[in-house]
Design a protein around this motif. Structure first.
Motif, mmCIF file in Angstrom:
data_model
loop_
_atom_site.group_PDB
_atom_site.id
_atom_site.type_symbol
_atom_site.label_atom_id
_atom_site.label_comp_id
_atom_site.label_asym_id
_atom_site.label_seq_id
_atom_site.Cartn_x
_atom_site.Cartn_y
_atom_site.Cartn_z
ATOM 1 N N TRP A 59 0.517 -3.684 -5.854
ATOM 2 C CA TRP A 59 0.503 -2.427 -5.105
ATOM 3 C C TRP A 59 -0.766 -1.649 -5.439
ATOM 4 N N VAL A 60 -1.340 -1.007 -4.427
ATOM 5 C CA VAL A 60 -2.479 -0.122 -4.630
ATOM 6 C C VAL A 60 -2.202 1.200 -3.924
ATOM 7 N N ASP A 61 -2.919 2.231 -4.338
ATOM 8 C CA ASP A 61 -2.769 3.567 -3.758
ATOM 9 C C ASP A 61 -3.780 3.738 -2.636
ATOM 10 N N GLY A 62 -3.291 3.824 -1.399
ATOM 11 C CA GLY A 62 -4.167 3.976 -0.255
ATOM 12 C C GLY A 62 -4.374 5.410 0.175
ATOM 13 N N VAL B 284 0.829 -1.201 0.000
ATOM 14 C CA VAL B 284 0.000 0.000 0.000
ATOM 15 C C VAL B 284 0.867 1.255 0.000
ATOM 16 N N ARG B 285 0.615 2.145 -0.956
ATOM 17 C CA ARG B 285 1.247 3.456 -0.942
ATOM 18 C C ARG B 285 0.441 4.360 -0.020
ATOM 19 N N ARG B 286 1.094 4.888 0.993
ATOM 20 C CA ARG B 286 0.434 5.741 1.976
ATOM 21 C C ARG B 286 0.872 7.182 1.764
ATOM 22 N N GLU B 287 0.347 8.076 2.598
ATOM 23 C CA GLU B 287 0.630 9.500 2.425
ATOM 24 C C GLU B 287 2.130 9.799 2.522
ATOM 25 N N GLU C 230 -8.544 4.318 5.734
ATOM 26 C CA GLU C 230 -7.539 3.791 4.814
ATOM 27 C C GLU C 230 -7.838 2.358 4.407
ATOM 28 N N LEU C 231 -8.319 1.555 5.357
ATOM 29 C CA LEU C 231 -8.667 0.171 5.045
ATOM 30 C C LEU C 231 -9.720 0.118 3.951
ATOM 31 N N ARG C 232 -10.714 0.969 4.033
ATOM 32 C CA ARG C 232 -11.777 0.996 3.022
ATOM 33 C C ARG C 232 -11.205 1.397 1.661
ATOM 34 N N ARG C 233 -10.323 2.375 1.658
ATOM 35 C CA ARG C 233 -9.746 2.805 0.383
ATOM 36 C C ARG C 233 -8.947 1.679 -0.263
ATOM 37 N N GLY D 9 2.260 -1.012 12.488
ATOM 38 C CA GLY D 9 2.707 -0.052 11.496
ATOM 39 C C GLY D 9 1.705 1.036 11.176
ATOM 40 N N GLY D 10 0.506 0.945 11.727
ATOM 41 C CA GLY D 10 -0.504 1.955 11.465
ATOM 42 C C GLY D 10 -1.357 1.631 10.259
ATOM 43 N N GLY D 11 -2.487 2.324 10.166
ATOM 44 C CA GLY D 11 -3.415 2.102 9.064
ATOM 45 C C GLY D 11 -4.440 1.036 9.345
ATOM 46 N N LEU D 12 -4.124 0.157 10.287
ATOM 47 C CA LEU D 12 -5.041 -0.909 10.673
ATOM 48 C C LEU D 12 -5.109 -0.953 12.194
ATOM 49 N N GLY D 13 -6.281 -0.702 12.726
ATOM 50 C CA GLY D 13 -6.485 -0.781 14.162
ATOM 51 C C GLY D 13 -7.477 -1.874 14.506
ATOM 52 N N PRO D 14 -7.665 -2.148 15.802
ATOM 53 C CA PRO D 14 -8.616 -3.189 16.216
ATOM 54 C C PRO D 14 -10.013 -2.986 15.639
#
Length: 416
Positions: free
Chosen positions: A289-292, A88-91, A159-162, A113-118
């Protein structure tokens, strides 16, 4: 014009037509296959250009497709798998979201690493749970809705949805979320069970294997211009050559099937895939790879350094990159310079020195699969023509293979 005779004429040598021919031939039936193109495979083709293998519209083969092991010798395809997961490409950086069942030890680091929480994990689990249980998946089909509505209902956001939206847009070839959620979950189940891969000789290896032993029965560059009743059977002609058959199977793309068999053609989604050669590429996992990012600077749905996962796709010492984007309904496609810039940005590199190998515009790449999901459409018309293809089952390689077998088995039942 002289007329040949056969028991079954199959029009189209794509996956469905070849699968149908193999089943019928295996049962001892007299079969002929007419193909309008100069090569078999239909939408599954590979161009070899200067030593690079470029599939027509980026495609992958999931070895978890149930029909695949019945239709082919999977080991003979020499599959080269991508990394299990998605990059995933992040900001400000990039992240690797691993397949939790295949790399469980990497899950804690992924979450840290962030972007995914509980809350994200619970939401996506709520949406995807049905994919893990066949009975639940069937129940989902009975109460089917659009993918977008299902993800909204499950509370998948941020971000998960994107990432989910863009990853599935590259699989479904639509980015509005109107595809059947039950169909999307079927695909999710396949991603859980198998890792997408590429055959060593390109995706064309799949139809070539299906055609093994049928070569003398297949005639290329026969575009059927006329299909009419001839007593209890049919007569087909390309204007120069003719053939009579007791049964005719239309195994073409949906648009051609509508012309020849009178079946309704579903709306089709189009894709443009660019293939570039490079001497150097950014380092990174051999994944899709996808753009997140919340505001992606381009139209690319997914991109990958193909040769990192499938070394046979590029000459030694060279690299092959692919990126796919949607075609508009009017057939327009984004400019190659735009997709190249966006793909390079997603991969974290500079694409100015990439050279274009080829560009594939595939306007009829995939049939629309709306809710509610219809998995089994009729393969026999009221006029008596047989029809097979992924538009009769599910819009996938799995659907094309199942449809070909299902049609052959129905013909055998009728003929017995």
């Amino acid at each position: 014009m002289t007329l040949d005779d056969t028991e079954v004429l199959i029009i189209g040598a794509g996956l469905a037509g070849l699968r149908c021919a193999r089943v019928l031939r295996g049962a001892g039936r007299d079969v002929r296959v007419w193909e309008a193109s100069d090569v078999i495979g239909g939408r599954v083709r590979t161009d070899v250009i200067d030593g690079f293998r470029c599939d027509r519209g980026f495609q992958v083969l999931n070895p978890a497709y149930p029909e695949l092991k019945h239709a082919t010798d999977v080991s003979a395809l020499r599959l080269q798998p991508f990394g299990a997961g998605v990059a995933v490409r992040r900001e400000a950086n990039s992240a690797v979201w691993v397949h939790p069942l295949r790399a469980p030890t990497k899950v804690p680091a992924m979450l840290a690493g962030g972007g995914l929480g509980p809350r994200d994990v619970v939401a996506v689990g709520r949406w995807a749970a049905a994919a893990l249980r066949p009975t639940a998946l069937k129940a989902e089909g009975r109460h089917d809705t659009s993918l977008r509505s299902a993800l909204d209902r499950a509370g998948v956001s941020g971000e998960l949805r994107r990432v989910i939206d863009r990853f599935l847009a590259g699989v479904l070839l639509e980015d509005e979320g109107v595809t059947s959620n039950a169909f999307a979950l079927l695909l999710v189940r396949m991603f859980v069970l198998g890792v997408p891969a590429l055959p060593a000789d390109g995706m064309q290896a799949l139809p070539r294997q299906l055609a093994t032993g049928l070569e003398s029965l297949i005639t290329l560059q026969r575009n059927v211009a006329e299909l009419v009743r001839d007593g209890s059977g049919w007569r087909a002609s390309d204007g120069t050559h003719g053939i009579r058959a007791r049964h005719v199977v239309v195994a073409t793309d949906p648009v051609s099937a509508a012309r020849l068999a009178g079946v309704a053609a579903p709306p089709m989604h189009g894709v443009v895939t660019d293939w570039w050669a490079a001497d150097e590429v950014p380092s990174g996992p051999p994944m899709l790879w996808v753009d997140g990012r919340s505001n992606p600077p381009g139209p690319v749905l997914n991109t990958a350094v193909i040769s990192a996962a499938a070394p046979t796709y590029a000459p030694a010492g060279r690299h092959l990159i692919a990126a796919s984007a949607l075609m508009a309904k009017d057939g327009r496609a984004p400019d190659e310079s735009v997709t190249r810039s966006h793909a390079a940005g997603i991969l974290g590199g500079d694409g100015t020195r990439w050279s274009l190998v080829t560009r594939h515009l595939v306007p009829y790449a995939l049939p629309e699969q709306p809710a509610p999901l219809s998995v089994r459409r009729p393969v026999h018309t009221a006029d008596g023509i047989w029809v097979c293809g992924d538009h009769r089952d599910t819009a996938s390689i799995q659907g094309a293979l199942v449809s070909g077998r299902r049609t052959a088995e129905a013909i055998l039942t009728t003929a017995s």
